[in-house]
Design a protein around this motif. Structure first.
Motif, mmCIF file in Angstrom:
data_model
loop_
_atom_site.group_PDB
_atom_site.id
_atom_site.type_symbol
_atom_site.label_atom_id
_atom_site.label_comp_id
_atom_site.label_asym_id
_atom_site.label_seq_id
_atom_site.Cartn_x
_atom_site.Cartn_y
_atom_site.Cartn_z
ATOM 1 N N GLN A 41 32.090 -64.299 1.660
ATOM 2 C CA GLN A 41 32.000 -63.624 0.775
ATOM 3 C C GLN A 41 32.853 -63.384 -0.468
ATOM 4 O O GLN A 41 32.539 -63.063 -0.872
ATOM 5 C CB GLN A 41 32.122 -62.082 1.916
ATOM 6 C CG GLN A 41 30.774 -62.153 2.397
ATOM 7 C CD GLN A 41 30.578 -61.224 3.869
ATOM 8 O OE1 GLN A 41 32.043 -60.279 3.767
ATOM 9 N NE2 GLN A 41 29.871 -60.460 4.249
ATOM 10 N N GLU A 45 32.360 -63.358 -4.175
ATOM 11 C CA GLU A 45 32.987 -62.267 -5.468
ATOM 12 C C GLU A 45 33.811 -63.244 -6.216
ATOM 13 O O GLU A 45 33.958 -62.678 -7.378
ATOM 14 C CB GLU A 45 33.747 -61.303 -4.255
ATOM 15 C CG GLU A 45 33.033 -60.070 -3.372
ATOM 16 C CD GLU A 45 33.898 -59.514 -2.811
ATOM 17 O OE1 GLU A 45 35.608 -60.544 -3.216
ATOM 18 O OE2 GLU A 45 33.613 -59.145 -1.589
ATOM 19 N N ARG A 48 31.862 -64.431 -9.517
ATOM 20 C CA ARG A 48 31.103 -63.424 -9.779
ATOM 21 C C ARG A 48 31.127 -63.083 -11.774
ATOM 22 O O ARG A 48 32.322 -63.100 -11.609
ATOM 23 C CB ARG A 48 31.086 -61.760 -9.461
ATOM 24 C CG ARG A 48 29.996 -61.951 -7.850
ATOM 25 C CD ARG A 48 30.167 -60.587 -7.463
ATOM 26 N NE ARG A 48 29.238 -60.065 -8.326
ATOM 27 C CZ ARG A 48 28.971 -58.383 -7.980
ATOM 28 N NH1 ARG A 48 30.039 -57.740 -7.222
ATOM 29 N NH2 ARG A 48 28.471 -57.488 -8.541
ATOM 30 N N LEU A 53 31.606 -57.560 -12.246
ATOM 31 C CA LEU A 53 32.460 -57.052 -11.690
ATOM 32 C C LEU A 53 33.317 -55.758 -12.118
ATOM 33 O O LEU A 53 33.009 -55.221 -11.699
ATOM 34 C CB LEU A 53 33.707 -57.892 -11.784
ATOM 35 C CG LEU A 53 33.834 -59.280 -10.713
ATOM 36 C CD1 LEU A 53 34.864 -60.295 -10.846
ATOM 37 C CD2 LEU A 53 34.055 -59.106 -9.610
ATOM 38 N N ASN A 103 28.147 -51.583 -1.087
ATOM 39 C CA ASN A 103 28.458 -53.226 -1.818
ATOM 40 C C ASN A 103 29.105 -53.354 -3.494
ATOM 41 O O ASN A 103 28.967 -54.225 -3.949
ATOM 42 C CB ASN A 103 27.443 -54.081 -1.624
ATOM 43 C CG ASN A 103 26.729 -54.759 -0.248
ATOM 44 O OD1 ASN A 103 27.773 -54.835 0.930
ATOM 45 N ND2 ASN A 103 25.950 -54.824 -0.511
ATOM 46 N N GLN A 105 32.855 -52.960 -5.984
ATOM 47 C CA GLN A 105 33.811 -53.753 -5.492
ATOM 48 C C GLN A 105 34.957 -53.006 -5.504
ATOM 49 O O GLN A 105 34.852 -51.716 -6.823
ATOM 50 C CB GLN A 105 33.725 -54.179 -6.948
ATOM 51 C CG GLN A 105 33.237 -56.284 -7.119
ATOM 52 C CD GLN A 105 33.330 -56.649 -6.515
ATOM 53 O OE1 GLN A 105 34.703 -56.523 -5.539
ATOM 54 N NE2 GLN A 105 32.586 -57.686 -6.316
ATOM 55 N N ASN A 110 39.102 -55.935 -1.254
ATOM 56 C CA ASN A 110 38.921 -57.471 -1.932
ATOM 57 C C ASN A 110 40.161 -57.983 -1.183
ATOM 58 O O ASN A 110 40.277 -59.188 -1.477
ATOM 59 C CB ASN A 110 39.458 -57.359 -3.389
ATOM 60 C CG ASN A 110 38.096 -56.560 -4.089
ATOM 61 O OD1 ASN A 110 36.878 -57.512 -3.010
ATOM 62 N ND2 ASN A 110 37.575 -56.782 -4.973
ATOM 63 N N LEU A 133 40.094 -61.477 -10.437
ATOM 64 C CA LEU A 133 39.103 -60.932 -9.530
ATOM 65 C C LEU A 133 39.570 -59.499 -9.268
ATOM 66 O O LEU A 133 39.653 -58.287 -9.723
ATOM 67 C CB LEU A 133 38.898 -60.991 -7.949
ATOM 68 C CG LEU A 133 38.315 -60.290 -7.747
ATOM 69 C CD1 LEU A 133 36.535 -59.615 -7.957
ATOM 70 C CD2 LEU A 133 38.044 -60.682 -6.157
#
Length: 285
Positions: A41, A45, A48, A53, A103, A105, A110, A133
């Protein structure tokens, strides 16, 4: 019939293939399996596109602000009693349910999912991906909470009475000094990271996992940087505090506390317990 023995974790009696499958379905995934699920997962992320994001994290910032709204709406309708905070604290869970089950962000989630790829493959490329990220998600989360704070401060989405209740809750959250806020941020970071670790084994109970753990954050008075940033922005916009105190007295200390709790404690411990059981493949160029 499937011949199974009572050694090495096998079923202790003969079962049909269908029954063996049912046992496998009910058996929780091992720590190594959960680690791999979350690592994959995290890799998704990290890869992406930037626009995805930004929009997802901005939506999360808006959605998480529902927590303070719902908490204030409940408190406004409850009597002044010792148990009032226990009930109004349930409102705090609403925003997290929307964000996590949707789901979206969320920065603190994270701190475990996106860190495991780096812990498994400690390369400069993965470090850069992680920092990218974190930076994008955090800033977009802050933009989302700021938008809702502006709408609330000018009574666009709330009544003056509801705004007063929101301010009372927000000022209570900002009452600590920066050092205390940091320490209160560590349990919040740890608990939100724990949600990400538990969900792969939730088996339909995801809603209750999110509600139970975020309720503990609410009644414990812990500092969550994204949810709390909406309160900090609101106090600043209404003149209840300065920009410096909102930023350096709450948001940044809560941020570092969440990182320490989610990454420094949970992610490291979660990876450490399976480190000797996994043989990471070389990352692709």
């Amino acid at each position: 019939m499937a011949d199974t023995e009572g050694e090495e974790g096998q079923v202790s009696q003969e079962l049909s293939e269908t029954e063996v499958e049912k046992v496998a379905e009910r058996k929780a995934g091992s720590a190594k399996v959960v680690h791999e699920v979350i690592r994959l997962q995290g890799d998704e992320e990290l890869d992406r596109p930037l626009t995805s994001l930004v929009f997802s994290a901005f939506a999360a910032g808006v959605a998480i602000s529902v927590s303070i709204l719902a908490q204030a709406f409940l408190k406004l309708r409850l009597p002044d009693a010792p148990w009032t905070e226990l009930v109004s604290g349930l409102g705090y869970c609403v925003g997290f349910v929307i964000v996590i089950m949707g789901n979206l962000q969320l920065f603190t989630e994270n701190t475990v999912t996106a860190v495991l790829p780096l812990a498994t493959h400690p390369t400069m490329r993965n470090l850069v991906r992680l920092l990218r990220l974190w930076l994008v998600v955090f800033l977009a989360n802050m933009a989302g909470t700021f938008l809702v704070a502006v709408l609330a401060a000018y009574c666009v989405i709330v009544s003056p009475e509801q705004l007063e209740t929101m301010l009372a809750l927000s000022q209570h959250a900002l009452a600590h000094d920066a050092w205390t806020t940091f320490w209160l941020g560590m349990p919040a970071g740890f608990l939100v990271a724990a949600i990400a670790w538990i969900l792969p084994n939730a088996r339909g109970g995801e809603f209750w996992v999110v509600v139970t753990i975020t309720y503990v954050i609410a009644i414990g008075g812990f500092s969550h940087v994204v949810a709390g940033s909406g309160e900090a922005w609101l106090c600043w916009l209404t003149g209840k505090t300065t920009f410096g105190h909102a930023t350096f007295g709450y948001i940044l200390p809560a941020l570092f506390g969440n990182i320490a709790g989610g990454t420094g404690l949970f992610a490291v411990l979660a990876h450490g317990q399976v480190r000797g059981e996994i043989t990471p493949e070389e990352p692709a160029d």
